[in-house]
Write an enzyme that holds these catalytic residues in place. Structure first.
Site, PDB file in Angstrom:
ATOM      1  N   SER A 119       0.820  -1.220   0.000  1.00 14.98           N
ATOM      2  CA  SER A 119       0.000   0.000   0.000  1.00 14.98           C
ATOM      3  C   SER A 119       0.850   1.264   0.000  1.00 14.98           C
ATOM      4  CB  SER A 119      -0.879  -0.006   1.252  1.00 14.98           C
ATOM      5  OG  SER A 119      -1.454   1.253   1.457  1.00 14.98           O
ATOM      6  N   TYR A 141      -2.160   5.237  -4.061  1.00 13.46           N
ATOM      7  CA  TYR A 141      -3.146   6.277  -3.790  1.00 13.46           C
ATOM      8  C   TYR A 141      -2.572   7.500  -4.475  1.00 13.46           C
ATOM      9  CZ  TYR A 141      -5.893   3.751  -0.273  1.00 13.46           C
ATOM     10  OH  TYR A 141      -6.718   2.866   0.379  1.00 13.46           O
ATOM     11  N   THR A 167      -5.759   2.527  -6.787  1.00 15.03           N
ATOM     12  CA  THR A 167      -7.029   2.435  -6.060  1.00 15.03           C
ATOM     13  C   THR A 167      -7.861   3.686  -6.296  1.00 15.03           C
ATOM     14  OG1 THR A 167      -6.042   0.986  -4.416  1.00 15.03           O
ATOM     15  CG2 THR A 167      -8.066   2.126  -3.773  1.00 15.03           C
ATOM     16  N   LYS A 242      -8.207  -0.566  -9.172  1.00 14.24           N
ATOM     17  CA  LYS A 242      -8.869  -1.251  -8.046  1.00 14.24           C
ATOM     18  C   LYS A 242     -10.047  -0.430  -7.543  1.00 14.24           C
ATOM     19  CE  LYS A 242      -7.783  -3.099  -3.409  1.00 14.24           C
ATOM     20  NZ  LYS A 242      -8.275  -2.163  -2.408  1.00 14.24           N
ATOM     21  N   HIS A 266     -13.546  -2.342  -1.468  1.00 17.51           N
ATOM     22  CA  HIS A 266     -12.663  -1.971  -0.356  1.00 17.51           C
ATOM     23  C   HIS A 266     -13.099  -2.666   0.943  1.00 17.51           C
ATOM     24  CE1 HIS A 266      -9.436   1.213  -0.011  1.00 17.51           C
ATOM     25  NE2 HIS A 266      -9.556   0.895   1.272  1.00 17.51           N
TER      26      HIS A 266
HETATM   27  C1  FNR Z   1      -7.602  -1.763   3.393  1.00 16.23           C
HETATM   28  N1  FNR Z   1      -7.701  -1.678   2.007  1.00 16.23           N
HETATM   29  C2  FNR Z   1      -6.811  -0.892   1.317  1.00 16.23           C
HETATM   30  N2  FNR Z   1      -6.864  -0.831  -0.045  1.00 16.23           N
HETATM   31  C3  FNR Z   1      -5.983  -0.087  -0.746  1.00 16.23           C
HETATM   32  O1  FNR Z   1      -6.057  -0.058  -1.967  1.00 16.23           O
HETATM   33  N3  FNR Z   1      -5.008   0.610  -0.081  1.00 16.23           N
HETATM   34  C4  FNR Z   1      -4.900   0.606   1.266  1.00 16.23           C
HETATM   35  O2  FNR Z   1      -4.022   1.227   1.837  1.00 16.23           O
HETATM   36  C5  FNR Z   1      -5.845  -0.144   2.003  1.00 16.23           C
HETATM   37  N4  FNR Z   1      -5.795  -0.158   3.367  1.00 16.23           N
HETATM   38  C6  FNR Z   1      -6.659  -0.960   4.069  1.00 16.23           C
HETATM   39  C7  FNR Z   1      -6.567  -0.999   5.452  1.00 16.23           C
HETATM   40  C8  FNR Z   1      -7.381  -1.859   6.170  1.00 16.23           C
HETATM   41  C9  FNR Z   1      -7.242  -1.923   7.657  1.00 16.23           C
HETATM   42  C10 FNR Z   1      -8.299  -2.700   5.487  1.00 16.23           C
HETATM   43  C11 FNR Z   1      -9.152  -3.685   6.238  1.00 16.23           C
HETATM   44  C12 FNR Z   1      -8.412  -2.635   4.130  1.00 16.23           C
HETATM   45  C13 FNR Z   1      -8.672  -2.496   1.265  1.00 16.23           C
HETATM   46  C14 FNR Z   1      -8.088  -3.859   0.921  1.00 16.23           C
HETATM   47  O3  FNR Z   1      -7.079  -3.759  -0.062  1.00 16.23           O
HETATM   48  C15 FNR Z   1      -9.158  -4.807   0.348  1.00 16.23           C
HETATM   49  O4  FNR Z   1      -9.830  -4.175  -0.730  1.00 16.23           O
HETATM   50  C16 FNR Z   1     -10.196  -5.229   1.373  1.00 16.23           C
HETATM   51  O5  FNR Z   1      -9.624  -5.387   2.654  1.00 16.23           O
HETATM   52  C17 FNR Z   1     -10.800  -6.556   0.924  1.00 16.23           C
HETATM   53  O6  FNR Z   1     -11.815  -6.945   1.753  1.00 16.23           O
HETATM   54  P1  FNR Z   1     -11.642  -7.997   2.957  1.00 16.23           P
HETATM   55  O7  FNR Z   1     -10.790  -9.161   2.449  1.00 16.23           O
HETATM   56  O8  FNR Z   1     -10.990  -7.272   4.073  1.00 16.23           O
HETATM   57  O9  FNR Z   1     -13.028  -8.386   3.246  1.00 16.23           O
END
Ligand code: FNR
Length: 370
Positions: A119, A141, A167, A242, A266
């Protein structure tokens, strides 16, 4: 096998094989703020619940006597051969869960050959992670500063990140009641901005208050489809978008010459009351066919979940919260446990469903029970 054999010596695993149990165990260990930040979702949690419910509406219809002595988990995505169709999705700010944060995650993934998507909001700089990581992609990002965006891309390229995941669904953080109630945002406490703080463009412009500077450029709400050409100019590897849920957007990604999309909401953390990500998958794969690689996330917890996503047309899936809980509970060993359990479960489910490899599941082995 290893687990059963250890049992002969009265050695029990320290973490459960049912990954859905990790969430409450992590809740017992973490601070309330950190737990809520990870487990919490947007609004009432409606989208996050829908993500899980959607998996239960699709049922596998196993096929017999197909000689499935083994199962090949390798796959090709974005022009690259991956050892598994499961990637570690980008989850930021992992040092709030464990002192080794992204480093522990990268080490666990490397040992199993599982690709990691790092990330932009990581709590360890991308170069440090690259030193211990195996196959790796970089998640952008897109900051509201083009010079900084280019610097991120150059650094990612120089440190061996082989694909870019952009994303789109988080140009600003959503309404997240848990975090609002806790008045907690890790970034304002200097966790999760390490890719920024380690960047020469950022530090040159930040002045003496880097966190304040971060708040001015993290979000980039004015971006449009036309801006993607800029990324193409500055990144010569594959690009996946994404956060795609709408079939029109999937088609636009094809038109924009992207290499992949990640069908994702997400993990229900952005738009509450949205459709389940799995419900977006089939219409999208139907709309774009083989014109673009379709990846999937949001709600994956079991091997069967992965098989269902593959059968609905995804080439690979990204895992989110479960590995974050593994990290919180046991650092690198916890992430390794999560990955080994998921991959073993996936392989068994594929074979028991009569599927010889990860490209074989199709709609023929699914039934919608609604
Ligand atoms: C994320 N997700 C996320 N996505 C992204 O593109 N950049 C990021 O920095 C983050 N940070 C992040 C932090 C936390 C604590 C969570 C739980 C999620 C989203 C992540 O990539 C993904 O899309 C989801 O977590 C998928 O869903 P599940 O597997 O958690 O149900």
């Amino acid at each position: 096998n290893e687990i059963y054999l250890n049992g002969l010596n009265d050695v029990l695993p320290s973490l459960p094989a049912d990954l859905t149990r990790l969430e409450s165990l992590a809740g017992d260990k973490l601070s309330r703020e950190a737990y809520d930040y990870v487990a919490g979702s947007a609004g009432t949690g409606d989208t996050a619940r829908a993500n899980r419910e959607a998996f239960r509406r699709w049922r596998l219809v196993p096929q017999m006597l197909r000689g499935t002595t083994g199962c090949d988990l390798t796959t090709r995505v974005l022009g690259q051969t991956l050892a598994t169709p499961v990637l570690l999705g980008p989850v930021g700010v992992l040092r709030q869960l464990h002192p080794e944060g992204e480093l522990a995650v990268a080490r666990a993934a490397e040992k199993l050959g599982v690709p990691m998507v790092l990330s932009t909001a990581a709590s360890v700089a991308m170069e440090e992670v690259a030193e211990v990581a195996g196959p790796r992609w970089y998640q952008l990002y897109w900051p509201d500063d083009r010079e900084l965006a280019v610097s991120f891309l150059d650094r990612a390229k120089a440190s061996g990140y082989s694909a870019l995941v952009v994303t789109l669904d988080t140009f600003t953080l959503a309404w997240r009641p848990h975090d609002l109630d806790n008045a907690y945002l890790p970034f304002l406490r200097g966790v999760g901005n390490q890719n920024y703080f380690s960047d020469p463009v950022f530090t040159r412009k930040a002045g003496d208050n880097p966190i304040l500077h971060w708040t001015t450029l993290f979000g980039n709400p004015s971006l449009t489809w036309d801006d993607l050409a800029f990324l193409r100019e500055h990144w010569d590897g594959p690009i996946a978008l994404k956060g795609i849920q709408h079939t029109d957007d999937a088609r636009r990604a094809v038109d924009a010459g992207m290499d992949g999309i990640v069908v994702s909401n997400h993990g229900g953390r952005q738009v509450d009351g949205a459709i389940a990500s799995l419900d977006a998958l089939a219409p999208i794969t139907h709309a774009v066919g083989d014109q673009i690689d379709v990846l999937f996330d949001s709600g994956i917890r079991t091997g069967a979940d992965v098989v269902k996503a593959l059968a609905l047309g995804a080439k690979a899936v990204l895992l989110g919260r479960p590995y974050a809980y593994g990290l919180a509970l046991a650092g690198e060993a916890g992430v390794r446990h999560v990955l080994r359990c998921l991959l073993a479960d996936l392989e068994l489910t594929l074979r028991l469903s009569g599927q010889p490899d990860v490209t074989s599941p199709s709609l023929e082995i699914l039934q919608n029970v609604t």
